[in-house]
Design an enzyme around this catalytic site. Structure first.
Site, short mmCIF file in Angstrom:
data_model
loop_
_atom_site.label_atom_id
_atom_site.label_comp_id
_atom_site.label_asym_id
_atom_site.label_seq_id
_atom_site.Cartn_x
_atom_site.Cartn_y
_atom_site.Cartn_z
N CYS A 52 -5.44 1.69 4.27
CA CYS A 52 -4.34 1.47 3.35
C CYS A 52 -3.12 2.30 3.71
O CYS A 52 -2.05 2.08 3.18
CB CYS A 52 -4.79 1.78 1.93
SG CYS A 52 -5.37 3.46 1.74
N CYS A 73 0.83 -1.21 0.00
CA CYS A 73 0.00 0.00 0.00
C CYS A 73 0.86 1.25 0.00
O CYS A 73 0.51 2.26 -0.61
CB CYS A 73 -0.91 0.02 1.23
SG CYS A 73 -2.39 -0.99 1.09
S1 SF4 Z 1 -4.84 -2.86 -1.28
FE1 SF4 Z 1 -2.76 -2.31 -0.78
S2 SF4 Z 1 -1.79 -4.33 -0.40
FE2 SF4 Z 1 -3.60 -4.74 -1.59
S3 SF4 Z 1 -2.88 -4.75 -3.68
FE3 SF4 Z 1 -3.69 -2.69 -3.24
S4 SF4 Z 1 -1.92 -1.54 -2.69
FE4 SF4 Z 1 -1.35 -3.71 -2.52
#
Ligand code: SF4
Length: 429
Positions: A241, A134
């Site tokens: 996030c 994230c």
């Molecule tokens: S929610 Fe966060 S951890 Fe999941 S794919 Fe998207 S950016 Fe990556």
């Protein structure tokens, strides 16, 4: 991406922000009663004119905020975090809403190629380290984009999580920007009603059981009656996030100082909770400390209630009876009806030490300066205080310290009456 025309992210110089001087507290006071679109209009056309961006996930509820944007100014910059991990349906939905609402300035914020290559070359970082994923795919690109604005707008609502339970319309971020939350006071029902009223297009996955929609690998279907956000990062201890982590960092409610009765994290703040009243409905009440006997009498209804709730433990209540359900509560209030009644200390220790409760534990009732150090020893971290000398002592950080106890807690407290060499031994643990 499906048919949509996303412009490149702008890089702008941050302008000095006149709102900082006014103070977030006054802002919330001025606009507390205003509806969502009114808050957005004030922010976008007056307070932060030409200095504000909208941040949207184009998820299940996003059409509401974006419709408000279309009402206020269709040219406002709308930032979409294009993480590279979205469902194809979400990308289609970006195009659908752009078209349906006439939004002319939707901007895709993409992660830095070099960062992705370095930290997530296989594209599977979400599996092993979602926080870092994230960070690379959301937080960093957003930080770069919003650095050019004095403020940004989110679609967060109070009802979504306990952490968002005191969300105000305006927040000051740790980097001195203003986050505007026009939907802060919207309920689940308000969102549905708004969508119906304006005939807004639904996210294609919504009717398939996805009630809160983010990146595809981290979003799952939720069961009937389940918390809508339960499908996000399912099975992980993760709720945000990262782009909202400084939430609560400097929020203030539109209240006079004497109305800020909850002392927590070193300051008096507005209390999002209220006391249970006769006639409250177990299935729908929110932000209320439910007396333990009332909870036990209607346990099923309270457990099905989707809103943040607290539990009130009075002297004589048997905390053990609610132990299996403690994690359901965002706050546990321990009642101290009189200075001489010490049963609350035991209740607090049971909640915190025996049952490992991790939420807010607060003292309510006759909370006086001399008791607070003792309450803290028992795991109480928040205090509802109306006694003015105590409020003054807390404000000024002038509470008495107590070093020796009749009933020591943990390993390092010194029992009263022990011999000096024993005290030294304990002190050196
Ligand atoms: S929610 Fe966060 S951890 Fe999941 S794919 Fe998207 S950016 Fe990556």
């Amino acid at each position: 991406m499906a048919a949509t025309s996303l412009a490149a992210a702008p890089f702008r110089q941050h302008k000095p922000d006149k709102l900082r001087q006014l103070g977030i507290m006054s802002l919330n006071g001025m606009f507390d009663e205003m509806d969502g679109v009114g808050v957005l209009r004030q922010a976008a056309t007056d307070l932060l004119k030409d200095d504000i961006a909208i941040v949207s996930s184009f998820g299940a509820d996003s059409a509401v905020l974006l419709h408000m944007v279309s009402e206020v100014d269709r040219t406002l910059p709308v930032c979409f975090l294009e993480t590279g991990k979205h469902f194809p349906e979400t990308l289609d939905y970006v195009a659908t809403l752009e078209r349906a609402l006439g939004l002319s300035n939707v901007i895709a914020l993409r992660p830095d190629d070099k960062d992705v290559l370095r930290f997530d070359p296989g594209g599977d970082l979400w599996e092993t380290d979602p926080d870092s994923c994230c960070h690379v795919r959301k937080t960093e690109p957003l930080d770069v984009a919003v650095s050019g604005f004095g403020g940004w707008v989110t679609g967060r609502k109070r009802y979504q999580t306990a952490e968002r339970g005191v969300l105000p319309h305006f927040e000051l971020t740790s980097d001195d920007r203003i986050k505007v939350n026009p939907l802060a006071y919207f309920s689940d029902a308000d969102i549905t009603a708004y969508k119906l009223k304006y005939g807004l297009p639904e996210h294609p996955l919504y009717t398939k059981g996805y009630k809160s929609i983010g990146c595809a690998p981290c979003t799952s279907v939720v069961a009937e009656g389940e918390d809508p956000r339960a499908g996000r990062w399912r099975g992980l201890n993760k709720k945000e996030c990262g782009i909202h982590f400084d939430f609560n960092g400097a929020i203030a409610k539109p209240m006079a100082a004497e109305d800020l009765t909850l002392f927590k994290d070193g300051a008096f703040i507005a209390d999002p909770f209220r006391a249970w009243s006769e006639g409250d409905d177990a299935a729908s009440v929110r932000y209320t400390h439910v007396p333990l006997p009332v909870f036990l009498a209607q346990r099923d209804a309270f457990l099905a209630n989707p809103h943040p709730l607290g539990l009130l433990v009075a002297p004589g209540d048997n905390v053990e009876l609610a132990a299996p359900d403690l994690s359901r509560f965002a706050s546990v209030a321990i009642a101290f009806p009189g200075f001489t009644d010490g049963r609350g200390y035991s209740s607090a220790r049971l909640v915190v030490e025996r049952h490992g409760y991790k939420g807010e534990v607060r003292a309510v009732g006759d909370v006086l300066a001399d008791q607070i150090p003792l309450m803290r020893r028992c795991g109480i971290t928040a205090f509802v205080v109306r006694h003015e000398p105590t409020r003054k002592a807390l404000r000024e950080g002038k509470l008495a310290t107590v070093d020796v106890f009749y009933q020591p807690v943990g390993k390092t407290e010194v029992p009263l009456g022990t011999r000096p060499f024993l005290r030294r031994a304990v002190e050196n643990v």
